[in-house]
Motif scaffolding. Structure first.
Motif, PDB file in Angstrom:
ATOM      1  N   HIS A 146       0.568  -1.206   0.096  1.00 22.48           N
ATOM      2  CA  HIS A 146       0.005  -0.086   0.075  1.00 22.48           C
ATOM      3  C   HIS A 146       0.796   1.183   0.124  1.00 22.48           C
ATOM      4  N   GLN A 147       0.311   2.386  -0.159  1.00 25.31           N
ATOM      5  CA  GLN A 147       0.828   3.559  -0.016  1.00 25.31           C
ATOM      6  C   GLN A 147       0.369   4.380   1.245  1.00 25.31           C
ATOM      7  N   ASP A 148       1.010   4.854   2.163  1.00 27.32           N
ATOM      8  CA  ASP A 148       0.295   5.638   3.448  1.00 27.32           C
ATOM      9  C   ASP A 148      -0.413   6.825   2.752  1.00 27.32           C
ATOM     10  N   PHE A 149      -0.211   7.493   1.923  1.00 30.00           N
ATOM     11  CA  PHE A 149      -1.163   8.600   1.597  1.00 30.00           C
ATOM     12  C   PHE A 149      -2.717   8.084   1.655  1.00 30.00           C
ATOM     13  N   ASN A 150      -2.689   6.842   1.036  1.00 24.91           N
ATOM     14  CA  ASN A 150      -4.302   6.351   1.140  1.00 24.91           C
ATOM     15  C   ASN A 150      -4.895   6.587   2.345  1.00 24.91           C
ATOM     16  N   PHE A 151      -4.149   6.405   3.552  1.00 25.24           N
ATOM     17  CA  PHE A 151      -4.486   6.639   5.091  1.00 25.24           C
ATOM     18  C   PHE A 151      -4.417   7.598   5.415  1.00 25.24           C
ATOM     19  N   ILE A 152      -3.422   8.536   5.194  1.00 28.40           N
ATOM     20  CA  ILE A 152      -3.269   9.936   6.067  1.00 28.40           C
ATOM     21  C   ILE A 152      -3.630  11.018   5.298  1.00 28.40           C
ATOM     22  N   GLY A 153      -3.720  10.961   3.764  1.00 30.62           N
ATOM     23  CA  GLY A 153      -4.266  12.287   3.225  1.00 30.62           C
ATOM     24  C   GLY A 153      -3.534  13.433   3.667  1.00 30.62           C
ATOM     25  N   GLY A 154      -3.997  14.685   3.606  1.00 29.52           N
ATOM     26  CA  GLY A 154      -3.096  15.832   4.033  1.00 29.52           C
ATOM     27  C   GLY A 154      -2.160  16.076   2.697  1.00 29.52           C
ATOM     28  N   THR A 155      -0.961  15.786   2.769  1.00 29.02           N
ATOM     29  CA  THR A 155      -0.097  16.164   1.767  1.00 29.02           C
ATOM     30  C   THR A 155       0.653  14.940   1.595  1.00 29.02           C
ATOM     31  N   GLU A 156       1.158  14.803   0.014  1.00 25.18           N
ATOM     32  CA  GLU A 156       1.957  13.505  -0.432  1.00 25.18           C
ATOM     33  C   GLU A 156       3.339  13.934   0.198  1.00 25.18           C
ATOM     34  N   VAL A 178       9.221  -0.853  -2.428  1.00 24.84           N
ATOM     35  CA  VAL A 178       9.564  -0.918  -3.914  1.00 24.84           C
ATOM     36  C   VAL A 178      10.439   0.741  -4.184  1.00 24.84           C
ATOM     37  N   PRO A 179      11.675   0.537  -4.383  1.00 23.29           N
ATOM     38  CA  PRO A 179      12.347   1.817  -4.424  1.00 23.29           C
ATOM     39  C   PRO A 179      11.876   2.234  -5.642  1.00 23.29           C
ATOM     40  N   GLY A 180      11.661   3.700  -5.680  1.00 19.72           N
ATOM     41  CA  GLY A 180      11.451   4.316  -6.869  1.00 19.72           C
ATOM     42  C   GLY A 180      10.012   4.502  -7.062  1.00 19.72           C
ATOM     43  N   SER A 181       8.980   3.905  -6.348  1.00 18.19           N
ATOM     44  CA  SER A 181       7.556   3.789  -6.506  1.00 18.19           C
ATOM     45  C   SER A 181       7.079   5.328  -6.218  1.00 18.19           C
ATOM     46  N   ASN A 182       7.782   5.928  -5.742  1.00 25.02           N
ATOM     47  CA  ASN A 182       7.165   7.333  -5.341  1.00 25.02           C
ATOM     48  C   ASN A 182       7.089   8.104  -6.636  1.00 25.02           C
ATOM     49  N   HIS A 183       7.750   7.619  -7.725  1.00 19.98           N
ATOM     50  CA  HIS A 183       7.490   8.134  -9.062  1.00 19.98           C
ATOM     51  C   HIS A 183       5.956   7.894  -9.590  1.00 19.98           C
ATOM     52  N   TRP A 184       5.355   6.932  -8.815  1.00 16.98           N
ATOM     53  CA  TRP A 184       4.239   6.561  -9.612  1.00 16.98           C
ATOM     54  C   TRP A 184       2.985   7.403  -9.310  1.00 16.98           C
ATOM     55  N   GLY A 185       3.374   8.203  -8.355  1.00 13.37           N
ATOM     56  CA  GLY A 185       2.180   9.200  -7.785  1.00 13.37           C
ATOM     57  C   GLY A 185       1.189   8.095  -6.747  1.00 13.37           C
ATOM     58  N   PHE A 186       0.237   8.838  -6.617  1.00 13.69           N
ATOM     59  CA  PHE A 186      -0.852   8.004  -5.795  1.00 13.69           C
ATOM     60  C   PHE A 186      -1.667   7.106  -6.615  1.00 13.69           C
ATOM     61  N   LYS A 187      -1.879   6.053  -6.262  1.00 18.09           N
ATOM     62  CA  LYS A 187      -2.576   4.977  -6.752  1.00 18.09           C
ATOM     63  C   LYS A 187      -3.882   4.654  -6.161  1.00 18.09           C
ATOM     64  N   GLU A 188      -5.136   4.602  -6.683  1.00 14.89           N
ATOM     65  CA  GLU A 188      -6.276   4.125  -6.152  1.00 14.89           C
ATOM     66  C   GLU A 188      -5.990   2.989  -5.366  1.00 14.89           C
TER      67      GLU A 188
END
Length: 299
Positions: A146-156, A178-188
């Motif tokens: 998962h990506q934490d942004f899905n749970f915390i919102g606010g700012t990426e 996964v190194p570099g996966s920050n380049h994928w942006g937020f995924k649903e």
């Protein structure tokens, strides 16, 4: 929950040498979306929190009383997972949330120094600090990708510090990124499906970074970096870890990021036995924050 299969793995890239080179630190952040810092925290400070957590585990009947406390050996006939409906777990976790040193560690000067260099402006440490206890034989309770942004919102631009609360050899699992996966942006994200053990879609041949960690080591990653827990294959030892989060103070912060984890206590209840003049109490209220109201699952 269950671990997403990892076809290819490699050790963490050590970023300790970048601690005194802010431009290189920021470049690595943009490139990889995570850091591994060896010995960033004094082991004694981490072990003090570990002991308090284990004493709480012992008080609630989680541990084998015949084994040394510091080993964190689970009682043979006992298994528990995080649950907001289990009264046994709730009683335990309420006591964890009241531990002063647990919250104090989130604002250790060594952590804040890294975040100051990385973010380049005043830092807001989220007050929603998280303690995890992963029992052995609990493969189905391991956090999926998962990506934490899905749970915390606010700012990426929020960063998580994942801290093993004690040595974390591969025999206890750990955290995979996964190194570099920050380049994928937020995924649903989707609801967890045991048939497809991931909360989001990403390449099946992704390379994961994971390796053993020692007490005092810290992993940091951006809120859009894909990561997951690694199952604890130990026959009897509990894996303890801590999650602390940080963001630029000028960016929006979601209101529940400033509440106790799971909101099973109020701050007044958390602080009830702390000194009246403790500077950690309500520290975030001293700042003019851009607090936003959003509804989403907590993590």
């Amino acid at each position: 929950m269950a671990m997403t299969p990892m076809a290819v793995t490699r050790p963490y890239q050590d970023s300790t040498e970048l601690l005194f080179d802010p431009p290189a630190l920021r470049a690595r952040a943009g490139e990889q979306g995570y850091f591994c810092f060896k010995g960033l925290l004094p082991p004694a400070d981490v072990l003090a929190v570990r002991r308090q957590i284990l004493e709480t585990c012992q008080h609630h009947g989680f541990l084998d009383d015949q084994a040394p406390l510091e080993n964190g050996i689970a009682r043979n006939d006992f298994f528990i997972r995080e649950s907001d409906t289990d009264p046994v777990w709730l009683a335990y976790y309420k006591d964890i949330l009241k531990l002063h040193d647990f919250h104090a560690l989130a604002q250790h000067e060594n952590l804040l120094a890294v975040l100051d260099s990385l973010i380049g402006e005043p830092v807001l440490p989220h007050s929603r600090n998280i303690s995890m206890a992963l029992f052995p034989r609990g493969v189905e309770t391991t956090t999926p990708a998962h990506q934490d942004f899905n749970f915390i919102g606010g700012t990426e631009e929020t960063w998580t510090a994942w801290i093993p609360c004690g040595d974390c050899p591969m025999s206890l699992g750990g955290l995979a990124i996964v190194p570099g996966s920050n380049h994928w942006g937020f995924k649903e994200h989707r609801a967890y499906d045991p048939i497809v053990p991931s909360c989001l879609d990403f390449p099946a041949d992704s390379v994961w970074a994971v390796s053993e960690l020692a007490t005092g080591d810290v992993i940091m990653f951006k809120s859009t970096t894909v990561h997951q827990g690694v199952a604890n294959p130990s026959p009897d030892q509990i894996r303890l870890s801590l999650d602390f989060r940080y963001q630029p103070r000028s960016h929006p912060v979601r209101s529940d990021s400033l509440e106790p984890h799971m909101q099973i206590l109020t701050w007044d209840e958390v602080y009830q036995d702390w000194p009246d003049d403790d500077p950690l109490k309500y520290y975030w209220k001293e700042w003019a924050l851009n607090i936003v109201e959003e509804t989403a699952a907590q993590g």
